[in-house]
Design a protein around this motif. Structure first.
Motif, PDB file in Angstrom:
ATOM      1  N   ILE A   1       0.918  -1.191   0.088  1.00  0.00           N
ATOM      2  CA  ILE A   1       0.045  -0.071   0.181  1.00  0.00           C
ATOM      3  C   ILE A   1       0.749   1.158   0.023  1.00  0.00           C
ATOM      4  O   ILE A   1       0.640   2.173  -0.754  1.00  0.00           O
TER       5      ILE A   1
ATOM      6  N   LYS B   1       2.646   1.656  -3.519  1.00  0.00           N
ATOM      7  CA  LYS B   1       1.908   1.977  -4.599  1.00  0.00           C
ATOM      8  C   LYS B   1       0.861   3.235  -4.481  1.00  0.00           C
ATOM      9  O   LYS B   1       0.810   4.062  -5.490  1.00  0.00           O
ATOM     10  N   TYR B   2       0.716   3.540  -2.981  1.00  0.00           N
ATOM     11  CA  TYR B   2      -0.248   4.679  -3.144  1.00  0.00           C
ATOM     12  C   TYR B   2       0.369   5.900  -2.381  1.00  0.00           C
ATOM     13  O   TYR B   2       0.025   6.936  -2.414  1.00  0.00           O
TER      14      TYR B   2
ATOM     15  N   SER C   1      -2.609   9.037   1.580  1.00  0.00           N
ATOM     16  CA  SER C   1      -3.578   8.476   0.520  1.00  0.00           C
ATOM     17  C   SER C   1      -4.597   7.847   1.102  1.00  0.00           C
ATOM     18  O   SER C   1      -4.736   7.632   2.520  1.00  0.00           O
ATOM     19  N   GLU C   2      -5.813   7.787   0.418  1.00  0.00           N
ATOM     20  CA  GLU C   2      -7.006   7.207   0.961  1.00  0.00           C
ATOM     21  C   GLU C   2      -6.820   5.653   1.727  1.00  0.00           C
ATOM     22  O   GLU C   2      -7.283   5.318   2.505  1.00  0.00           O
ATOM     23  N   GLU C   3      -6.045   4.843   0.513  1.00  0.00           N
ATOM     24  CA  GLU C   3      -5.795   3.634   1.099  1.00  0.00           C
ATOM     25  C   GLU C   3      -5.053   3.658   2.067  1.00  0.00           C
ATOM     26  O   GLU C   3      -5.220   2.636   3.002  1.00  0.00           O
ATOM     27  N   CYS C   4      -4.033   4.347   2.352  1.00  0.00           N
ATOM     28  CA  CYS C   4      -3.370   4.481   3.727  1.00  0.00           C
ATOM     29  C   CYS C   4      -4.159   4.632   4.979  1.00  0.00           C
ATOM     30  O   CYS C   4      -3.970   4.083   6.140  1.00  0.00           O
TER      31      CYS C   4
ATOM     32  N   ARG D   1      -7.260   4.169   5.487  1.00  0.00           N
ATOM     33  CA  ARG D   1      -8.318   3.112   5.494  1.00  0.00           C
ATOM     34  C   ARG D   1      -7.405   1.890   6.218  1.00  0.00           C
ATOM     35  O   ARG D   1      -7.884   1.559   7.296  1.00  0.00           O
ATOM     36  N   GLU D   2      -6.250   1.750   5.917  1.00  0.00           N
ATOM     37  CA  GLU D   2      -5.508   0.669   6.531  1.00  0.00           C
ATOM     38  C   GLU D   2      -5.036   0.855   7.959  1.00  0.00           C
ATOM     39  O   GLU D   2      -4.997   0.312   8.883  1.00  0.00           O
TER      40      GLU D   2
ATOM     41  N   SER E   1     -12.002  12.580   2.287  1.00  0.00           N
ATOM     42  CA  SER E   1     -10.475  13.204   1.624  1.00  0.00           C
ATOM     43  C   SER E   1     -10.984  14.598   1.675  1.00  0.00           C
ATOM     44  O   SER E   1     -12.061  15.243   1.528  1.00  0.00           O
TER      45      SER E   1
END
Length: 166
Positions: free
Chosen positions: A65, A68-69, A73-76, A78-79, A127
């Motif tokens: 994650i 890649k991001y 980031s949104e992904e981080c 989330r994690e 965001s």
């Protein structure tokens, strides 16, 4: 605008708990939640994972994650939220990651912020594109995090078709 006392009261009313996973806010979110009298009824704790390595080691943010991001980031976000929720076994977890300034990070401009909210209903990420200096961005991020969970709890169990809610 929601405040920390309203949020703690809602959490208690729902028999729920919350934890925090912070980066750009540096512990401000946890501090704000604990300003509420009786916050120990619902706030379990939090982690400040300012360094990328800490996000991966403490919150189990996958290296893939980050690669890649990026951590902004949104992904981080989330994690981070999901990792904090697992770590503490809480009902909800709030995360905050972004760029408080003064410089860009990961080629993202100052004011780029992501607030994660993990809970039994799933995980959502807000965001934000914030203006201001470092302190203003941090405070605005904390306010947004308190607001997003307050809104989720305030709408929990309500019928969205109920005209009285309009």
């Amino acid at each position: 605008m929601a405040d920390e006392t309203d949020l703690i009261d809602l959490l208690v009313a729902h028999g729920a708990s919350v934890v925090t996973a912070e980066s750009l806010t540096g512990g401000r979110l946890a501090a704000r939640l604990t300003e509420a009298p009786g916050s120990s009824r619902a706030f379990l704790g939090g982690v400040v994972t300012y360094a990328t390595e800490a996000k991966m080691a403490v919150l189990d943010v996958p290296e893939e994650i980050v690669e890649k991001y990026g951590v902004v980031s949104e992904e981080c976000a989330r994690e981070m939220a999901e990792g904090a929720r697992r770590l503490y076994g809480s009902t909800y977890a709030l995360s905050a990651t972004g760029v408080a300034g003064p410089d860009r990070q990961e080629d993202k401009p100052v004011g780029t912020v992501f607030v994660g909210l993990a809970g039994p209903e799933g995980t959502e990420v807000l965001s934000l594109d914030l203006d201001g200096d470092r302190e203003t961005i941090q405070k605005s991020t904390v306010a947004a995090a308190v607001e997003v969970l307050t809104e989720r709890l305030g709408s929990a169990g309500r019928d969205p078709e109920d005209p009285a809610l309009g």
